[in-house]
Design a protein around this motif. Structure first.
Motif, PDB file in Angstrom:
ATOM      1  N   GLN A 259       0.561  -2.641  -4.316  1.00 49.52           N
ATOM      2  CA  GLN A 259       0.992  -1.743  -3.098  1.00 49.52           C
ATOM      3  C   GLN A 259      -0.315  -1.145  -2.077  1.00 49.52           C
ATOM      4  OE1 GLN A 259       4.218  -2.202  -2.038  1.00 49.52           O
ATOM      5  NE2 GLN A 259       3.909  -3.700  -3.499  1.00 49.52           N
ATOM      6  N   LYS A 260      -0.238  -1.256  -0.943  1.00 49.36           N
ATOM      7  CA  LYS A 260      -1.329  -0.600  -0.041  1.00 49.36           C
ATOM      8  C   LYS A 260      -1.170   0.818  -0.499  1.00 49.36           C
ATOM      9  CE  LYS A 260      -1.703  -3.742   3.662  1.00 49.36           C
ATOM     10  NZ  LYS A 260      -1.608  -3.920   5.185  1.00 49.36           N
ATOM     11  N   ASN A 261      -0.290   1.486  -0.333  1.00 50.97           N
ATOM     12  CA  ASN A 261      -0.380   2.905  -0.663  1.00 50.97           C
ATOM     13  C   ASN A 261      -0.833   3.433  -1.871  1.00 50.97           C
ATOM     14  OD1 ASN A 261       1.928   2.341  -2.165  1.00 50.97           O
ATOM     15  ND2 ASN A 261       3.378   3.479  -0.886  1.00 50.97           N
TER      16      ASN A 261
ATOM     17  N   GLU B 157      -9.346   4.205   5.828  1.00 49.64           N
ATOM     18  CA  GLU B 157      -9.286   5.235   4.524  1.00 49.64           C
ATOM     19  C   GLU B 157     -10.826   5.465   4.049  1.00 49.64           C
ATOM     20  OE1 GLU B 157      -6.027   6.396   1.929  1.00 49.64           O
ATOM     21  OE2 GLU B 157      -5.606   4.292   2.155  1.00 49.64           O
TER      22      GLU B 157
END
Length: 324
Positions: free
Chosen positions: A303-305, A181
């Motif tokens: 959390q990654k998201n 990203e």
């Protein structure tokens, strides 16, 4: 029957250029000079009577800076170094992983500036200075210097291979697979380029902050273990205080910690005992969840998201401006 090369001859004690030359010869010369990787280094001021570069070559002896031969840069028609002569002979002079070593040898040999800095500590511990003091302490055994310095050049070259060959390919592959990203965030009057990816390669953060790697200002690197480290490009002087506070707030929320701390306390340097997962390192201007070798530090529960949103909010300082 092919010649086995067992000896490398220098005319004087090792200098930065000849040390680099020996490294290149041993690393890349195995095909043209079988056995050269195990060759010992010796010193002659003049060639033995009746010998020439050709006769010595047949006996497995390579001359560097001696005898006016192919690797004697003093006899070359143009200004050059022994390192360049050997790299050119072996066809590796344009190899990206050797660029810094070859330039270092030129700068030291041509200008005596192996270390450019005028800072006395930098000069004392620069490679050229260390080679000089090793020569003084190894007068009776100058070849030992090669044993001490070559491992440093090998380590440097291994890192350059990662930086110039392996990491670009790995990063390109991750982009193709949608594992990266990238985004931009404005912090005050600065536009910051940020990237998030997962890799256990300890060289990635440095590569991504370099010119060749895209000059990212902020690199958030997840490890396969679930640990996360956020590093910055020093010249951009990124302020991580707001992000530090947000990361710690989110960590506490995800981990179920009960904390009663003000935002300024949450933004402090170092490690907070209430939220031990994160260390705010002022020396490297980074937020570390255990670094590259976490050991006793638990992986973050963030959390990654949700990471991109936290980074954007923290770097933009929209939730809290530490200057106020």
């Amino acid at each position: 029957m092919s010649t086995t090369y067992s000896k490398i001859i220098l005319p004087t004690r090792p200098q930065p250029d000849t040390v680099v030359a020996i490294f290149i010869l041993k690393k890349f010369g195995r095909e043209q000079f079988p056995g050269i990787e195990k060759a010992v280094v010796d010193f002659w001021q003049i060639l033995p009577e009746g010998e020439s570069e050709e006769t010595l070559d047949a006996k497995g002896v390579v001359l560097i800076d001696l005898g006016g031969g192919r690797f004697d840069h003093h006899a070359a028609r143009v200004k050059t170094t022994a390192s360049d002569l050997i790299a050119g002979h072996l066809g590796v002079v344009d190899k990206a992983s050797l660029a810094k070593l070859l330039e270092y040898a030129r700068r030291d040999d041509f200008f005596g500036k192996g270390t450019v800095s005028e800072d006395p500590i930098d000069r004392a511990f620069g490679l050229s200075a260390l080679i000089a003091v090793l020569n003084k302490s190894l007068v009776k055994n100058p070849a030992k210097l090669i044993d001490y310095v070559l491992p440093l050049l090998i380590a440097h070259h291994n890192e350059e291979i990662r930086r110039t060959e392996q990491l670009p390919l790995e990063f390109e592959e991750k982009i193709k697979n949608g594992e990266v990203e990238t985004f931009e965030v404005r912090q005050r009057d600065k536009k910051l380029r940020a990237v998030i990816l997962t890799s256990d390669n300890g060289s990635f953060a440095g590569y991504l902050r370099s010119q060749n790697g895209g000059r990212f200002d902020v690199v958030a690197q997840w490890l396969p273990s679930g640990h996360l480290n956020i590093l910055t490009r020093p010249t951009k002087r990124v302020d991580l205080r707001s992000l530090s506070a947000l990361m710690r707030v989110e960590e506490a929320a995800q981990a179920g910690y009960s904390i009663e701390m003000g935002v300024r306390d949450l933004a402090k340097f170092g490690r907070l005992k209430e939220i031990p997962e994160w260390y705010y390192d002022p020396a490297t201007n980074s937020l570390q969840n255990g670094g590259l070798n976490p050991k006793e530090v638990s992986p973050t529960k963030i959390q990654k998201n949700g990471l991109k949103k936290i980074i954007e909010l923290g770097l933009s300082e929209k939730a809290w401006d530490p200057r106020i």
